[in-house]
Scaffold this motif. Structure first.
Motif, short mmCIF file in Angstrom:
data_model
loop_
_atom_site.label_atom_id
_atom_site.label_comp_id
_atom_site.label_asym_id
_atom_site.label_seq_id
_atom_site.Cartn_x
_atom_site.Cartn_y
_atom_site.Cartn_z
N SER A 11 13.54 -37.99 -14.67
CA SER A 11 12.31 -38.71 -14.94
C SER A 11 11.90 -39.49 -13.69
O SER A 11 12.75 -39.94 -12.93
N THR A 12 10.59 -39.65 -13.51
CA THR A 12 10.06 -40.41 -12.40
C THR A 12 8.73 -41.01 -12.81
O THR A 12 8.08 -40.54 -13.75
N SER A 13 8.31 -42.03 -12.11
CA SER A 13 6.98 -42.61 -12.35
C SER A 13 5.94 -42.04 -11.40
O SER A 13 4.77 -42.40 -11.46
N LEU A 14 6.35 -41.12 -10.53
CA LEU A 14 5.44 -40.53 -9.53
C LEU A 14 4.79 -39.28 -10.11
O LEU A 14 5.34 -38.18 -10.04
N THR A 71 6.63 -51.22 -19.98
CA THR A 71 6.19 -51.48 -18.60
C THR A 71 4.87 -50.77 -18.36
O THR A 71 4.40 -49.98 -19.18
N ARG A 72 4.28 -51.06 -17.20
CA ARG A 72 3.02 -50.42 -16.83
C ARG A 72 3.23 -49.07 -16.16
O ARG A 72 2.26 -48.37 -15.86
N GLU A 73 4.48 -48.73 -15.88
CA GLU A 73 4.75 -47.51 -15.13
C GLU A 73 4.53 -46.26 -15.98
O GLU A 73 5.02 -46.18 -17.11
#
Length: 438
Positions: A211-214, A293-295
């Motif tokens: 998983s990533t926020s990108l 979170t906002r991510e």
């Protein structure tokens, strides 16, 4: 930390990627039976698990061959290379130097000639740092062992044997070896993958998850066959792997070609943070979810693979510029030696491994030549194998230049065994790798 990455001329990148697209298109469609607009569909010697090839490893060999060719053979090699023959050797040397300068990558050229063959010194001087040896001293078996050892040495044992066979009448062998290793900046977690649809539906498979926020690591581009989903997996050496997923009905050659067009800017992908809600591309679902979170989040599941392919380059002789080089009249390679030579065999062995911690690939491309005038050398026997569906393709790409170093298709996943849900390549890595996910 890794040093400065090399600069590869844009013209060389375009020429090599053009050959990659054409060869990958022909190879993928040959194994699936799809129509091929570039070359006649010819069966390959690929394993049923998929196929992998490296035009970046073959292109320098064709360049050196063009430097010693004449007439129709020279013109045909120019078309395959995408540049003039008088520029070919210099461009090939530059590409090999650049490949060797990429962190985690190596490249080498080998030349062997029969002890009494007079190789033209001006042609040989155009080969960079060449390991030059003689054939015939102790027989073909001893020669083969030495060439096999060279292939293993220059691919870190990923390819243990030379793809061409030395025979009693072999006069000359020219080979290019290339290998690369990269580690993911953010490793995957091995686990279970259970597809609900598609060719792998209903099977329990080894999966790789992270998983990533990108969100820009994934994108969707429009191609002639429909939407194409592209996932970029970043390596820590400046080499990334792009995973390509098209519609189920799209043939492999078209998907790989569209992926290469993205690298040149001929096609554009909409990044994940701009994609509409719903299913904007194959394998993608975009929605909204509650979070503390906002991510945003991008959750990826894919399949590991380990592929080895043996390619008879003469089965695509027209596409690769080798048809005239195989015809003895007139002698096609007068610039290589004083005695007339003709290409008797040309092969590439390529490997690629995608696992939880990184990616590694290698290729050895080799050409064997014999003296002209022996008609029994012109008969060829081809092996035909039936391939299965191929759910996704891959491109290993040098990040700054966008040069494709390796390309291929994954047809068969790794079956799941609960005792083996670990990195299948874990024992190959040294301790101290935990800092990759920093």
């Amino acid at each position: 930390m890794w040093g400065t990455t090399p600069t590869i001329p844009a013209g060389t990148v375009r020429a090599v990627n053009r050959l990659t697209a054409r060869w990958a298109h022909a190879t993928a469609n040959a194994t699936t039976g799809a129509p091929d607009a570039v070359a006649p569909a010819t069966p390959e010697l690929d394993a049923p698990s998929g196929t992998v090839l490296s035009a970046a490893g073959l292109w320098p060999l064709l360049g050196f061959l063009a430097d010693g060719a004449a007439g129709a053979a020279r013109a045909e090699l120019e078309e395959a290379l995408g540049l003039r023959a008088e520029e070919a050797a210099g461009a090939a040397r530059g590409l090999l130097a650049a490949l060797s300068a990429i962190p985690g990558s190596t490249a080498a050229v080998g030349l062997w000639a029969r002890h009494d063959l007079k190789v033209r010194e001006e042609w040989r001087a155009g080969l960079p740092g060449t390991a030059f040896g003689r054939l015939g001293g102790e027989g073909p078996e001893a020669d083969q062992r030495r060439l096999d050892a060279w292939a293993a040495e220059h691919t870190d044992s990923l390819i243990p044997t030379m793809p061409v066979t030395v025979r009693e009448d072999t006069e000359l062998v020219l080979a290019v070896a290339q290998a690369l290793r990269t580690r993911w900046i953010r490793p995957f977690r091995p686990g279970l993958l259970s597809p609900e649809t598609g060719a792998w539906a209903g099977r329990e498979l080894v999966g790789l998850h992270r998983s990533t926020s990108l969100l820009d690591r994934v994108g969707v581009a429009e191609a002639p066959f429909g939407p194409l989903t592209v996932l970029r997996v970043l390596g820590n050496t400046g080499v990334d792997v792009h995973l390509l997923l098209g519609p189920e009905e799209a043939d492999g050659g078209a998907v790989l070609s569209a992926g290469i067009e993205l690298l040149s800017g001929a096609r554009k992908a909409v990044p994940g943070d701009l994609l509409p809600l719903g299913t904007p591309g194959p394998g993608l679902r975009v929605g909204l979810r509650p979070s503390e979170t906002r991510e945003p989040s991008l959750d990826v599941s894919t399949s590991p693979f380990s592929l080895t392919s043996d390619h008879d380059l003469l089965s695509h002789a027209g596409l690769l510029g080798l048809t005239a080089a195989c015809v003895p009249d007139p002698a096609p390679l007068p610039g290589v030696s004083e005695e007339p030579l003709v290409v008797e065999g040309a092969q590439q062995t390529a490997v690629a491994r995608f696992h939880a911690r990184g990616f590694e690939a290698a290729s050895v491309s080799a050409m064997a030549a014999v003296g002209c005038g022996m008609p029994d050398r012109w008969y060829r026997v081809r092996s035909v194998k039936l391939d299965i569906d191929r759910p996704f393709g891959f491109l290993a790409v040098h990040r700054t230049s966008r040069l494709v170093l390796s390309a291929g298709w994954v047809a068969e996943p790794v079956p799941y065994d609960e005792d083996d849900v670990v990195d299948p390549y874990e024992d190959e890595h040294e301790d101290g790798d935990e800092d990759w996910d920093a």
